[in-house]
Design a protein around this motif. Structure first.
Motif, PDB file in Angstrom:
ATOM      1  N   SER A   4       1.904   5.322   2.456  1.00  0.00           N
ATOM      2  CA  SER A   4       3.100   5.331   3.307  1.00  0.00           C
ATOM      3  C   SER A   4       4.304   5.934   2.591  1.00  0.00           C
ATOM      4  O   SER A   4       5.212   6.452   3.232  1.00  0.00           O
ATOM      5  CB  SER A   4       3.436   3.923   3.796  1.00  0.00           C
ATOM      6  OG  SER A   4       3.712   3.079   2.695  1.00  0.00           O
ATOM      7  N   GLN A   7       4.591   9.789   3.360  1.00  0.00           N
ATOM      8  CA  GLN A   7       4.612  10.262   4.739  1.00  0.00           C
ATOM      9  C   GLN A   7       5.965  10.863   5.094  1.00  0.00           C
ATOM     10  O   GLN A   7       7.009  10.345   4.705  1.00  0.00           O
ATOM     11  CB  GLN A   7       4.261   9.120   5.686  1.00  0.00           C
ATOM     12  CG  GLN A   7       2.817   8.691   5.513  1.00  0.00           C
ATOM     13  CD  GLN A   7       2.453   7.508   6.383  1.00  0.00           C
ATOM     14  OE1 GLN A   7       3.309   6.777   6.824  1.00  0.00           O
ATOM     15  NE2 GLN A   7       1.178   7.329   6.612  1.00  0.00           N
ATOM     16  N   GLU A  23       5.932   9.311   9.759  1.00  0.00           N
ATOM     17  CA  GLU A  23       4.618   9.825  10.142  1.00  0.00           C
ATOM     18  C   GLU A  23       3.607   8.679  10.208  1.00  0.00           C
ATOM     19  O   GLU A  23       3.503   7.872   9.289  1.00  0.00           O
ATOM     20  CB  GLU A  23       4.173  10.851   9.102  1.00  0.00           C
ATOM     21  CG  GLU A  23       2.965  11.650   9.492  1.00  0.00           C
ATOM     22  CD  GLU A  23       2.730  12.783   8.511  1.00  0.00           C
ATOM     23  OE1 GLU A  23       1.615  12.867   7.999  1.00  0.00           O
ATOM     24  OE2 GLU A  23       3.660  13.567   8.269  1.00  0.00           O
ATOM     25  N   GLY A  24       2.913   8.585  11.308  1.00  0.00           N
ATOM     26  CA  GLY A  24       1.905   7.560  11.477  1.00  0.00           C
ATOM     27  C   GLY A  24       2.432   6.224  11.987  1.00  0.00           C
ATOM     28  O   GLY A  24       1.654   5.325  12.272  1.00  0.00           O
ATOM     29  N   THR A  51       9.756  13.050   0.073  1.00  0.00           N
ATOM     30  CA  THR A  51       8.800  13.593   1.042  1.00  0.00           C
ATOM     31  C   THR A  51       9.443  14.731   1.822  1.00  0.00           C
ATOM     32  O   THR A  51      10.186  15.515   1.253  1.00  0.00           O
ATOM     33  CB  THR A  51       8.280  12.487   1.983  1.00  0.00           C
ATOM     34  OG1 THR A  51       9.379  11.916   2.692  1.00  0.00           O
ATOM     35  CG2 THR A  51       7.548  11.397   1.226  1.00  0.00           C
TER      36      THR A  51
END
Length: 70
Positions: A4, A7, A23-24, A51
């Motif tokens: 995580s 992401q 994301e996700g 990120t």
């Protein structure tokens, strides 16, 4: 599945304006009325996490991509 911490943050159109969403993630981190406010927050989160911030247009296509990874 990616960790995580790695992401990207996405800025996507939302029924109440623009959402910053990891994301996700199932739910947005926060929703903003103003797209620029959402972009600024996504970039800030991405910089802190090392990120990317991916900015989407209203139709879902990618408008901009900011990478803060090393």
């Amino acid at each position: 599945m990616a960790d995580s911490k790695n992401q990207s943050e996405h800025v996507v159109a939302h029924e109440d304006g623009w959402a910053v969403k990891a994301e996700g993630a199932d739910q947005p981190t926060k929703i903003y009325e103003n797209k620029q406010d959402a972009i600024n927050r996504a970039k800030e989160i991405a910089q802190n996490k090392g990120t990317s911030a991916i900015i989407h247009k209203q139709d879902g296509t990618i408008q901009n991509h900011y990478s803060y990874s090393e």
